[in-house]
Scaffold this motif. Structure first.
Motif, PDB file in Angstrom:
ATOM      1  N   LEU A   1      17.150  -1.996   7.893  1.00 46.91           N
ATOM      2  CA  LEU A   1      16.718  -0.616   8.091  1.00 46.91           C
ATOM      3  C   LEU A   1      17.736   0.157   8.926  1.00 46.91           C
ATOM      4  O   LEU A   1      18.039   1.323   8.642  1.00 46.91           O
ATOM      5  CB  LEU A   1      15.349  -0.590   8.778  1.00 46.91           C
ATOM      6  CG  LEU A   1      14.142  -0.902   7.898  1.00 46.91           C
ATOM      7  CD1 LEU A   1      12.900  -1.119   8.756  1.00 46.91           C
ATOM      8  CD2 LEU A   1      13.905   0.211   6.889  1.00 46.91           C
ATOM      9  N   PHE A   2      18.263  -0.491   9.944  1.00 44.57           N
ATOM     10  CA  PHE A   2      19.262   0.139  10.801  1.00 44.57           C
ATOM     11  C   PHE A   2      20.520   0.503  10.019  1.00 44.57           C
ATOM     12  O   PHE A   2      21.041   1.618  10.135  1.00 44.57           O
ATOM     13  CB  PHE A   2      19.622  -0.806  11.961  1.00 44.57           C
ATOM     14  CG  PHE A   2      20.907  -0.459  12.653  1.00 44.57           C
ATOM     15  CD1 PHE A   2      20.984   0.661  13.482  1.00 44.57           C
ATOM     16  CD2 PHE A   2      22.043  -1.238  12.468  1.00 44.57           C
ATOM     17  CE1 PHE A   2      22.181   0.989  14.121  1.00 44.57           C
ATOM     18  CE2 PHE A   2      23.230  -0.924  13.100  1.00 44.57           C
ATOM     19  CZ  PHE A   2      23.302   0.201  13.931  1.00 44.57           C
ATOM     20  N   VAL A   3      21.011  -0.426   9.192  1.00 39.31           N
ATOM     21  CA  VAL A   3      22.230  -0.170   8.412  1.00 39.31           C
ATOM     22  C   VAL A   3      21.986   0.968   7.417  1.00 39.31           C
ATOM     23  O   VAL A   3      22.810   1.873   7.277  1.00 39.31           O
ATOM     24  CB  VAL A   3      22.697  -1.445   7.677  1.00 39.31           C
ATOM     25  CG1 VAL A   3      23.937  -1.141   6.838  1.00 39.31           C
ATOM     26  CG2 VAL A   3      23.010  -2.550   8.676  1.00 39.31           C
ATOM     27  N   GLY A   4      20.844   0.924   6.729  1.00 38.16           N
ATOM     28  CA  GLY A   4      20.516   1.996   5.798  1.00 38.16           C
ATOM     29  C   GLY A   4      20.409   3.340   6.487  1.00 38.16           C
ATOM     30  O   GLY A   4      20.892   4.363   5.976  1.00 38.16           O
ATOM     31  N   TRP A   5      19.776   3.357   7.673  1.00 31.45           N
ATOM     32  CA  TRP A   5      19.648   4.588   8.456  1.00 31.45           C
ATOM     33  C   TRP A   5      21.012   5.131   8.848  1.00 31.45           C
ATOM     34  O   TRP A   5      21.257   6.336   8.768  1.00 31.45           O
ATOM     35  CB  TRP A   5      18.805   4.315   9.698  1.00 31.45           C
ATOM     36  CG  TRP A   5      18.822   5.430  10.708  1.00 31.45           C
ATOM     37  CD1 TRP A   5      18.103   6.590  10.658  1.00 31.45           C
ATOM     38  CD2 TRP A   5      19.608   5.488  11.901  1.00 31.45           C
ATOM     39  NE1 TRP A   5      18.382   7.372  11.755  1.00 31.45           N
ATOM     40  CE2 TRP A   5      19.307   6.719  12.533  1.00 31.45           C
ATOM     41  CE3 TRP A   5      20.524   4.619  12.502  1.00 31.45           C
ATOM     42  CZ2 TRP A   5      19.899   7.096  13.733  1.00 31.45           C
ATOM     43  CZ3 TRP A   5      21.112   5.000  13.695  1.00 31.45           C
ATOM     44  CH2 TRP A   5      20.797   6.221  14.297  1.00 31.45           C
ATOM     45  N   ARG A   6      21.926   4.236   9.233  1.00 31.97           N
ATOM     46  CA  ARG A   6      23.272   4.682   9.624  1.00 31.97           C
ATOM     47  C   ARG A   6      23.969   5.380   8.462  1.00 31.97           C
ATOM     48  O   ARG A   6      24.597   6.432   8.637  1.00 31.97           O
ATOM     49  CB  ARG A   6      24.129   3.492  10.079  1.00 31.97           C
ATOM     50  CG  ARG A   6      24.187   3.254  11.561  1.00 31.97           C
ATOM     51  CD  ARG A   6      25.405   2.426  11.923  1.00 31.97           C
ATOM     52  NE  ARG A   6      26.634   3.159  11.650  1.00 31.97           N
ATOM     53  CZ  ARG A   6      27.322   3.838  12.566  1.00 31.97           C
ATOM     54  NH1 ARG A   6      26.898   3.900  13.811  1.00 31.97           N
ATOM     55  NH2 ARG A   6      28.448   4.461  12.243  1.00 31.97           N
TER      56      ARG A   6
END
Length: 275
Positions: free
Chosen positions: A236-241
């Motif tokens: 989720l963090f990578v996608g959000w970035r």
């Protein structure tokens, strides 16, 4: 010594994206036969990576002159003619290296050469569908060859086959993560990557597949809840970035985080052997 350094420069940027991830997959799925087989698998991967990179970089000199001027061709350490000769020498080196492990590995090596030719010489790199497809097949070929070389037999276990198939489809649906930071360079080369073809939708698709595959593979490999939560959270963090921070510099940093996620994904089958 200088010659070996030049060969190293051809492959430097793909140590984090191909060399170490593929070696990790092979070590997990092999399983490892011996310390000697790890060295042999590493050499097999590197020689084939050198073939792919020499072939690819002779077509991207102008782009590399802007983004990676230290590479052998834009820096003038190697001429185009020398690169062409080196490419064919390395093809035969790959075949020779593979012949130590039987006809099956030689055929795998030749298949990778064919995919490389399609990618670099017949327009595979210029359209996002072919580009992603070639990348996925290429990853799978690397993983099959390395897993056989590192393992105790010439056949793949059911777990290895599953792991490589999942790896290939993950790469197929998410590898465009590498394209966002280099849209300017790709545009100058006439390439239509997914990041260029659909700038916003491709980011949304990446974020979706990062989450989807993290959940699906956590279930497939029976990951414990204590590991699933941080793994999915990281996706989720990578996608959000990728959705929130855009631009060449930000996307370059996001790609580093993506490669960490991809490395974690490649190691998931290891959970199968916890008992």
């Amino acid at each position: 010594m200088n010659f070996l350094y030049i060969l190293f420069l051809f492959t430097y940027t793909d140590f984090k994206t191909i060399f170490f991830p593929v070696l990790a997959v092979a070590a997990v799925l092999g399983p490892v036969k011996s310390n000697k087989s790890v060295v042999e698998a590493a050499l097999w991967i590197w020689v084939h990576l050198l073939q792919c990179n020499v072939s690819n970089q002779r077509n991207s000199i102008d782009e590399d002159a802007l983004n990676r001027p230290w590479r052998p061709l834009p820096s003038g350490k190697v001429s185009i003619q020398q690169a062409i000769i080196l490419r064919y020498i390395v093809i035969w080196a790959c075949v020779a290296c593979s012949s130590l492990y039987g006809v099956q590995i030689v055929l795998i090596s030749l298949f990778l050469t064919a995919i490389t030719i399609i990618y670099d010489d017949y327009g595979g790199a210029t359209h996002w569908i072919l580009k992603n497809l070639c990348a996925a097949i290429g990853y799978a070929i690397f993983e099959v060859g390395a897993t056989v070389v590192i393992g105790p037999s010439l056949s793949l276990s059911n777990t290895a086959i599953q792991g490589i198939c999942y790896s290939a489809i993950v790469v197929l649906t998410t590898i465009h993560a590498q394209d966002f930071s280099d849209t300017a360079g790709d545009a100058t080369q006439g390439r239509v990557t997914l990041a260029i073809y659909a700038p916003y939708k491709s980011r949304f698709a990446l974020a979706f597949f990062l989450l989807f595959w993290s959940l699906a593979l956590s279930l497939q490999w029976h990951l414990s809840n204590i590991l699933t939560v941080p793994y999915v959270g990281y996706a989720l963090f990578v996608g959000w970035r990728y959705m929130w921070y855009q631009g060449a510099s930000a996307d370059g940093k996001s790609y580093v985080f993506y490669n960490i996620w991809l490395g974690m994904t490649h190691l998931l089958p290891l959970w199968r052997f916890r008992t």
